[in-house]
Design a protein around this motif. Structure first.
Motif, PDB file in Angstrom:
ATOM      1  N   THR A   1       0.889  -1.194  -0.074  1.00 60.25           N
ATOM      2  CA  THR A   1       0.075   0.017   0.103  1.00 60.25           C
ATOM      3  C   THR A   1       0.831   1.236   0.001  1.00 60.25           C
ATOM      4  O   THR A   1       1.898   1.319   0.446  1.00 60.25           O
ATOM      5  CB  THR A   1      -0.883   0.061   1.245  1.00 60.25           C
ATOM      6  OG1 THR A   1      -1.617   1.324   1.186  1.00 60.25           O
ATOM      7  CG2 THR A   1      -0.117   0.206   2.580  1.00 60.25           C
ATOM      8  N   GLU A   2       0.586   2.354  -0.813  1.00 62.48           N
ATOM      9  CA  GLU A   2       1.110   3.740  -0.718  1.00 62.48           C
ATOM     10  C   GLU A   2      -0.063   4.625  -0.723  1.00 62.48           C
ATOM     11  O   GLU A   2       0.186   5.685  -1.265  1.00 62.48           O
ATOM     12  CB  GLU A   2       2.015   3.694  -1.689  1.00 62.48           C
ATOM     13  CG  GLU A   2       1.737   3.150  -3.088  1.00 62.48           C
ATOM     14  CD  GLU A   2       2.650   3.227  -4.231  1.00 62.48           C
ATOM     15  OE1 GLU A   2       4.017   3.770  -3.839  1.00 62.48           O
ATOM     16  OE2 GLU A   2       2.372   3.122  -5.288  1.00 62.48           O
ATOM     17  N   VAL A   3      -1.126   4.199  -0.372  1.00 57.48           N
ATOM     18  CA  VAL A   3      -2.171   5.302  -0.299  1.00 57.48           C
ATOM     19  C   VAL A   3      -1.947   6.572   0.467  1.00 57.48           C
ATOM     20  O   VAL A   3      -1.461   6.550   1.750  1.00 57.48           O
ATOM     21  CB  VAL A   3      -3.538   4.696   0.440  1.00 57.48           C
ATOM     22  CG1 VAL A   3      -4.806   5.700   0.384  1.00 57.48           C
ATOM     23  CG2 VAL A   3      -4.080   3.528  -0.693  1.00 57.48           C
ATOM     24  N   ARG A   4      -1.998   7.764  -0.095  1.00 60.29           N
ATOM     25  CA  ARG A   4      -1.708   8.979   0.525  1.00 60.29           C
ATOM     26  C   ARG A   4      -0.107   8.949   0.956  1.00 60.29           C
ATOM     27  O   ARG A   4       0.052   9.786   1.987  1.00 60.29           O
ATOM     28  CB  ARG A   4      -2.531   9.523   1.893  1.00 60.29           C
ATOM     29  CG  ARG A   4      -3.940   9.548   1.464  1.00 60.29           C
ATOM     30  CD  ARG A   4      -4.861   9.676   2.621  1.00 60.29           C
ATOM     31  NE  ARG A   4      -5.998   9.836   2.258  1.00 60.29           N
ATOM     32  CZ  ARG A   4      -7.098  10.949   2.793  1.00 60.29           C
ATOM     33  NH1 ARG A   4      -6.635  11.667   3.635  1.00 60.29           N
ATOM     34  NH2 ARG A   4      -8.306  10.770   2.245  1.00 60.29           N
ATOM     35  N   GLY A   5       0.542   8.225   0.351  1.00 64.23           N
ATOM     36  CA  GLY A   5       1.947   8.236   0.781  1.00 64.23           C
ATOM     37  C   GLY A   5       2.517   7.568   2.057  1.00 64.23           C
ATOM     38  O   GLY A   5       3.452   7.518   2.760  1.00 64.23           O
ATOM     39  N   MET A   6       1.403   6.756   2.556  1.00 61.50           N
ATOM     40  CA  MET A   6       1.597   6.014   4.050  1.00 61.50           C
ATOM     41  C   MET A   6       2.036   4.617   3.495  1.00 61.50           C
ATOM     42  O   MET A   6       0.811   3.714   3.406  1.00 61.50           O
ATOM     43  CB  MET A   6       0.290   6.046   4.683  1.00 61.50           C
ATOM     44  CG  MET A   6       0.548   5.732   6.260  1.00 61.50           C
ATOM     45  SD  MET A   6       1.775   6.762   6.981  1.00 61.50           S
ATOM     46  CE  MET A   6       1.052   8.178   7.125  1.00 61.50           C
ATOM     47  N   LEU A   7       3.184   4.258   3.410  1.00 60.77           N
ATOM     48  CA  LEU A   7       3.680   3.124   3.003  1.00 60.77           C
ATOM     49  C   LEU A   7       3.340   2.108   3.657  1.00 60.77           C
ATOM     50  O   LEU A   7       3.666   1.951   5.079  1.00 60.77           O
ATOM     51  CB  LEU A   7       5.219   3.100   2.541  1.00 60.77           C
ATOM     52  CG  LEU A   7       5.535   4.408   1.785  1.00 60.77           C
ATOM     53  CD1 LEU A   7       6.919   4.392   1.639  1.00 60.77           C
ATOM     54  CD2 LEU A   7       4.924   3.936   0.559  1.00 60.77           C
TER      55      LEU A   7
END
Length: 235
Positions: free
Chosen positions: A40-46
């Motif tokens: 996941t990398e939604v909103r840059g939150m890896l």
């Protein structure tokens, strides 16, 4: 898939390490896990999933503060079936006998309020760590030659403190350190019958003003991650 994580079903392991910084999540996954892959990398939150000694593990960034942590921990537990959540992060020491780079295992986490306070209303709920994880982490630390500090910490949503009187009273009452997420993590875990622990590394000292340089904040955190993994999978 969820709004804030977006990983596919099966991409998240039952055990999750949660640093606040998404770049620290990447560092921890690439350093300690076998075959880590970004899920996941939604909103840059890896978030990354791999294995540690054959055990599936996810390392998911939580963002800064209890409101952000609450979003990710809630989705991990409720939508992905996560049963063990271990916060790995930095903290500011509040006691003279606690030094930079020391490891703290948070038995309890005090706070003025958390996102869960609206549910608990007038009750001063006492969020605490899972005993099995705490015990295993203490043993793992000793095995690594690390003597951790075990006790209460302070979770706040105010990074730039303007309440020195409150800091003084918490220090007076033996609070080991301050950070920004554990109290809500422990409360959510209690609500949903999950296991939670915060394993922290001292990066700053409120009494002396000392602080780790930026280039040492990752390399100095290796022991914390190793303790967290060993606590999740003892033996």
């Amino acid at each position: 898939m969820t709004i804030h994580i977006g990983a596919a079903p099966g991409d998240i392991a039952p055990t999750v390490l949660m640093p606040g910084d998404p770049l620290r999540a990447r560092w921890a996954a690439e350093t300690f896990l076998d075959a880590p892959r970004c899920v996941t990398e939604v909103r840059g939150m890896l978030g990354y999933t791999g294995t540690w000694r054959g055990h599936p593990v996810t390392v998911q960034g939580s963002g800064m503060g209890m409101p952000s942590l609450s979003i990710y921990a809630s989705e991990l537990i409720r939508e992905y079936g996560v049963t063990t959540l271990i916060r790995i992060g930095s903290c500011g020491a509040m006691q003279p006998h606690v030094a930079l780079r020391d490891v703290i295992l948070a038995m309890t986490a005090s706070s003025i309020g958390t996102p869960s306070s609206t549910i608990l209303r007038e009750v001063n709920f006492a969020p605490c760590a899972d005993w099995g994880l705490l015990q295993a982490a203490a043993a793992a630390a000793q095995d690594q030659g690390v003597t951790p500090h075990v006790g209460g910490i302070w979770s706040t949503d105010t990074f730039y403190d303007e309440r020195p009187d409150l800091t003084d009273q918490l220090t007076r009452h033996g609070t080991l350190a301050v950070e920004m997420e554990a109290a809500e993590l422990y409360t959510l875990a209690a609500r949903h019958k999950a296991r939670a622990l915060a394993v922290l590394t001292v990066s700053d000292h409120l009494q002396t003003g000392q602080a780790l340089p930026g280039d040492q904040r990752e390399t100095g955190f290796a022991a914390m991650v190793e303790i967290a993994l060993a606590a999740a999978f003892p033996g």
